[in-house]
Design a protein around this motif. Structure first.
Motif, PDB file in Angstrom:
ATOM      1  N   VAL A  64      41.775   0.221 -40.198  1.00  0.00           N
ATOM      2  CA  VAL A  64      43.229   0.030 -39.579  1.00  0.00           C
ATOM      3  C   VAL A  64      43.851   1.296 -38.977  1.00  0.00           C
ATOM      4  CG1 VAL A  64      45.673  -0.744 -39.789  1.00  0.00           C
ATOM      5  CG2 VAL A  64      43.665  -1.594 -41.411  1.00  0.00           C
ATOM      6  N   LEU A  65      43.971   1.258 -37.415  1.00  0.00           N
ATOM      7  CA  LEU A  65      44.401   2.375 -36.674  1.00  0.00           C
ATOM      8  C   LEU A  65      45.799   2.303 -36.874  1.00  0.00           C
ATOM      9  CD1 LEU A  65      43.207   3.399 -33.316  1.00  0.00           C
ATOM     10  CD2 LEU A  65      45.838   2.838 -33.678  1.00  0.00           C
ATOM     11  N   CYS A  66      46.505   3.625 -36.829  1.00  0.00           N
ATOM     12  CA  CYS A  66      47.853   3.732 -37.110  1.00  0.00           C
ATOM     13  C   CYS A  66      48.439   4.692 -36.184  1.00  0.00           C
ATOM     14  CB  CYS A  66      48.349   4.063 -38.508  1.00  0.00           C
ATOM     15  SG  CYS A  66      47.881   3.085 -39.906  1.00  0.00           S
ATOM     16  N   THR A  67      49.451   4.280 -35.316  1.00  0.00           N
ATOM     17  CA  THR A  67      49.893   5.140 -34.244  1.00  0.00           C
ATOM     18  C   THR A  67      51.471   5.007 -34.190  1.00  0.00           C
ATOM     19  OG1 THR A  67      47.625   5.283 -33.125  1.00  0.00           O
ATOM     20  CG2 THR A  67      49.502   5.698 -31.815  1.00  0.00           C
ATOM     21  N   ALA A  68      52.021   6.197 -33.811  1.00  0.00           N
ATOM     22  CA  ALA A  68      53.560   6.059 -33.512  1.00  0.00           C
ATOM     23  C   ALA A  68      53.786   5.989 -31.968  1.00  0.00           C
ATOM     24  CB  ALA A  68      54.227   7.075 -34.095  1.00  0.00           C
ATOM     25  N   LEU A  69      54.411   4.987 -31.373  1.00  0.00           N
ATOM     26  CA  LEU A  69      54.529   4.995 -29.843  1.00  0.00           C
ATOM     27  C   LEU A  69      56.046   5.183 -29.349  1.00  0.00           C
ATOM     28  CD1 LEU A  69      52.344   4.631 -27.650  1.00  0.00           C
ATOM     29  CD2 LEU A  69      52.670   2.186 -27.756  1.00  0.00           C
ATOM     30  N   GLN A  70      56.130   6.036 -28.407  1.00  0.00           N
ATOM     31  CA  GLN A  70      57.512   6.233 -27.746  1.00  0.00           C
ATOM     32  C   GLN A  70      57.657   5.534 -26.581  1.00  0.00           C
ATOM     33  OE1 GLN A  70      60.025   7.271 -25.242  1.00  0.00           O
ATOM     34  NE2 GLN A  70      59.061   9.274 -25.288  1.00  0.00           N
ATOM     35  N   PRO A  71      58.547   4.578 -26.532  1.00  0.00           N
ATOM     36  CA  PRO A  71      58.655   3.617 -25.411  1.00  0.00           C
ATOM     37  C   PRO A  71      59.197   4.066 -24.207  1.00  0.00           C
ATOM     38  CG  PRO A  71      60.353   2.959 -27.251  1.00  0.00           C
ATOM     39  CD  PRO A  71      59.434   4.185 -27.576  1.00  0.00           C
ATOM     40  N   GLY A  72      59.996   5.119 -24.276  1.00  0.00           N
ATOM     41  CA  GLY A  72      60.784   5.924 -23.512  1.00  0.00           C
ATOM     42  C   GLY A  72      62.221   5.652 -23.367  1.00  0.00           C
ATOM     43  N   TRP A  73      62.925   5.965 -22.732  1.00  0.00           N
ATOM     44  CA  TRP A  73      64.430   5.581 -22.632  1.00  0.00           C
ATOM     45  C   TRP A  73      64.601   4.562 -22.020  1.00  0.00           C
ATOM     46  CZ3 TRP A  73      69.180   8.921 -20.551  1.00  0.00           C
ATOM     47  CH2 TRP A  73      70.212   8.395 -20.927  1.00  0.00           C
ATOM     48  N   VAL A  74      64.911   3.369 -22.378  1.00  0.00           N
ATOM     49  CA  VAL A  74      64.394   2.156 -21.730  1.00  0.00           C
ATOM     50  C   VAL A  74      65.811   1.235 -21.584  1.00  0.00           C
ATOM     51  CG1 VAL A  74      63.268  -0.203 -21.969  1.00  0.00           C
ATOM     52  CG2 VAL A  74      62.439   2.054 -22.753  1.00  0.00           C
ATOM     53  N   GLN A  75      65.950   0.300 -20.648  1.00  0.00           N
ATOM     54  CA  GLN A  75      67.147  -0.303 -19.982  1.00  0.00           C
ATOM     55  C   GLN A  75      67.522  -1.482 -21.220  1.00  0.00           C
ATOM     56  OE1 GLN A  75      66.890  -1.011 -16.126  1.00  0.00           O
ATOM     57  NE2 GLN A  75      66.736   0.969 -15.413  1.00  0.00           N
ATOM     58  N   THR A  76      67.903  -1.460 -22.255  1.00  0.00           N
ATOM     59  CA  THR A  76      68.040  -2.386 -23.286  1.00  0.00           C
ATOM     60  C   THR A  76      69.467  -2.133 -23.917  1.00  0.00           C
ATOM     61  OG1 THR A  76      67.309  -0.986 -25.168  1.00  0.00           O
ATOM     62  CG2 THR A  76      65.713  -2.272 -24.057  1.00  0.00           C
ATOM     63  N   ASP A  77      70.054  -3.223 -24.621  1.00  0.00           N
ATOM     64  CA  ASP A  77      71.364  -3.019 -25.385  1.00  0.00           C
ATOM     65  C   ASP A  77      71.302  -1.563 -26.111  1.00  0.00           C
ATOM     66  OD1 ASP A  77      71.877  -5.385 -24.166  1.00  0.00           O
ATOM     67  OD2 ASP A  77      71.785  -6.582 -25.863  1.00  0.00           O
ATOM     68  N   MET A  78      70.407  -1.385 -26.792  1.00  0.00           N
ATOM     69  CA  MET A  78      70.484  -0.128 -27.640  1.00  0.00           C
ATOM     70  C   MET A  78      70.204   1.269 -26.737  1.00  0.00           C
ATOM     71  SD  MET A  78      67.304   0.851 -30.378  1.00  0.00           S
ATOM     72  CE  MET A  78      67.742  -0.400 -31.777  1.00  0.00           C
ATOM     73  N   GLY A  79      69.425   1.107 -25.672  1.00  0.00           N
ATOM     74  CA  GLY A  79      69.399   2.191 -24.784  1.00  0.00           C
ATOM     75  C   GLY A  79      70.595   2.551 -24.141  1.00  0.00           C
ATOM     76  N   SER A  80      71.479   1.473 -23.922  1.00  0.00           N
ATOM     77  CA  SER A  80      72.509   1.636 -23.009  1.00  0.00           C
ATOM     78  C   SER A  80      73.644   1.911 -23.939  1.00  0.00           C
ATOM     79  CB  SER A  80      72.573   0.510 -22.263  1.00  0.00           C
ATOM     80  OG  SER A  80      71.646   0.481 -21.269  1.00  0.00           O
ATOM     81  N   CYS A  81      73.721   1.729 -25.328  1.00  0.00           N
ATOM     82  CA  CYS A  81      74.816   1.953 -25.998  1.00  0.00           C
ATOM     83  C   CYS A  81      75.792   2.853 -25.797  1.00  0.00           C
ATOM     84  CB  CYS A  81      74.362   1.989 -27.500  1.00  0.00           C
ATOM     85  SG  CYS A  81      73.821   3.359 -28.192  1.00  0.00           S
ATOM     86  N   ALA A  82      75.481   4.038 -25.395  1.00  0.00           N
ATOM     87  CA  ALA A  82      76.264   5.346 -25.221  1.00  0.00           C
ATOM     88  C   ALA A  82      76.990   5.168 -23.832  1.00  0.00           C
ATOM     89  CB  ALA A  82      75.259   6.697 -25.283  1.00  0.00           C
ATOM     90  N   GLY A  83      76.770   4.172 -23.038  1.00  0.00           N
ATOM     91  CA  GLY A  83      77.183   4.292 -21.816  1.00  0.00           C
ATOM     92  C   GLY A  83      76.504   4.661 -20.598  1.00  0.00           C
ATOM     93  N   HIS A  84      75.285   5.112 -20.679  1.00  0.00           N
ATOM     94  CA  HIS A  84      74.359   5.676 -19.830  1.00  0.00           C
ATOM     95  C   HIS A  84      73.405   4.718 -19.117  1.00  0.00           C
ATOM     96  CE1 HIS A  84      76.344   9.567 -20.387  1.00  0.00           C
ATOM     97  NE2 HIS A  84      76.163   9.326 -21.716  1.00  0.00           N
TER      98      HIS A  84
END
Length: 259
Positions: A201-221
């Motif tokens: 089983v391969l295991c990798t951590a992946l960073q999706p970028g700063w994405v335009q989602t509810d979470m990504g926009s929570c600080a008002g940016h």
């Protein structure tokens, strides 16, 4: 993406944002997986309407109720997935579910720190423990094959905020509990890669970028990356992952992210 051929994939936190985007793109592949399992906490809630719309059009999409902080819920989800798969295994587990609290360091609390860590770090730990038999079964179906997402893989969706040596965005969002949970998730990924390599089983951590989602926009940016751009990039990365990438921390464009 042409190299990514999976029989089955499970995505947590699949009712919105990146999770929903992943489900949509898997279903839209030229050769889609035979099974796409979309897991979310409230599959009958209003936020899951997008999933149900997709399910009405795609018979290979199965919506799974799942609370990643509840071991009984995880076990029930694994049993449901196993029933659909029959004798075959699960090729790809994407631990995407996560939460964020927009707290300053001085305002961080025991309750919030515990909640975020339990969801973002302990959840993926428990998910992988419970789903390991299905992942191993998929790996055993291709004996002798090199590690890849087409064989069997765990992908933990991390964050640039989990990079200790590159604390980007501190002035915009301190989000201490989130940063700590993702740094811990990166270490969990490394530990999983060392333990599960012997199981194929391969295991990798992946960073999706700063994405335009509810979470990504929570600080008002407004984040610079769309969900579509992020998901397309991540799927391209997944199609190219090999044994040399197990235990690594990569971004959505395939670049190595500093630990």
């Amino acid at each position: 993406m042409a190299g990514l051929q999976v029989h089955s994939v499970l995505v947590t936190g699949a009712n919105r944002g990146i999770g929903l985007g992943l489900v949509q793109h898997f279903l839209g592949m030229p050769t889609p997986p035979q099974w796409v399992f979309a897991a979310c906490r409230a599959p009958t809630g209003q936020r899951a309407q997008g999933l149900h719309h997709l399910a009405s059009k795609h018979r290979n999409l199965v919506i799974i109720p799942l609370e990643v902080t509840d071991l009984a819920s995880i076990k029930a989800a694994a049993a449901q997935v196993g029933e659909h798969l029959g004798g075959s295994g699960l090729n790809l587990l994407i631990n995407n579910a996560g939460i964020l609290k927009c707290n300053l360091l001085d305002k961080e609390t025991l309750e919030d720190m515990t909640h975020v860590y339990t969801t973002n770090t302990i959840g993926p730990l428990l998910m992988c423990q419970v789903f390991l038999p299905l992942l191993k079964k998929a790996a055993q179906a291709s004996p002798g094959s090199a590690l890849s997402c087409s064989r069997a893989a765990i992908i933990n969706i991390s964050s640039q905020g989990g990079s200790i040596s590159s604390p980007d965005g501190w002035d915009l969002m301190q989000i201490v509990s989130y940063r700590c949970s993702k740094a811990a998730l990166n270490m969990l990924t490394k530990c999983q890669s060392l333990r599960y390599k012997e199981d194929g089983v391969l295991c990798t951590a992946l960073q999706p970028g700063w994405v335009q989602t509810d979470m990504g926009s929570c600080a008002g940016h407004t984040p610079p990356v769309t969900v579509d751009e992020s998901v397309r990039g991540m799927l391209k990365v997944l199609s190219s992952l090999s044994e040399k990438d197990t235990g690594t921390f990569l971004d959505w464009e395939g670049n190595v992210v500093p630990w």
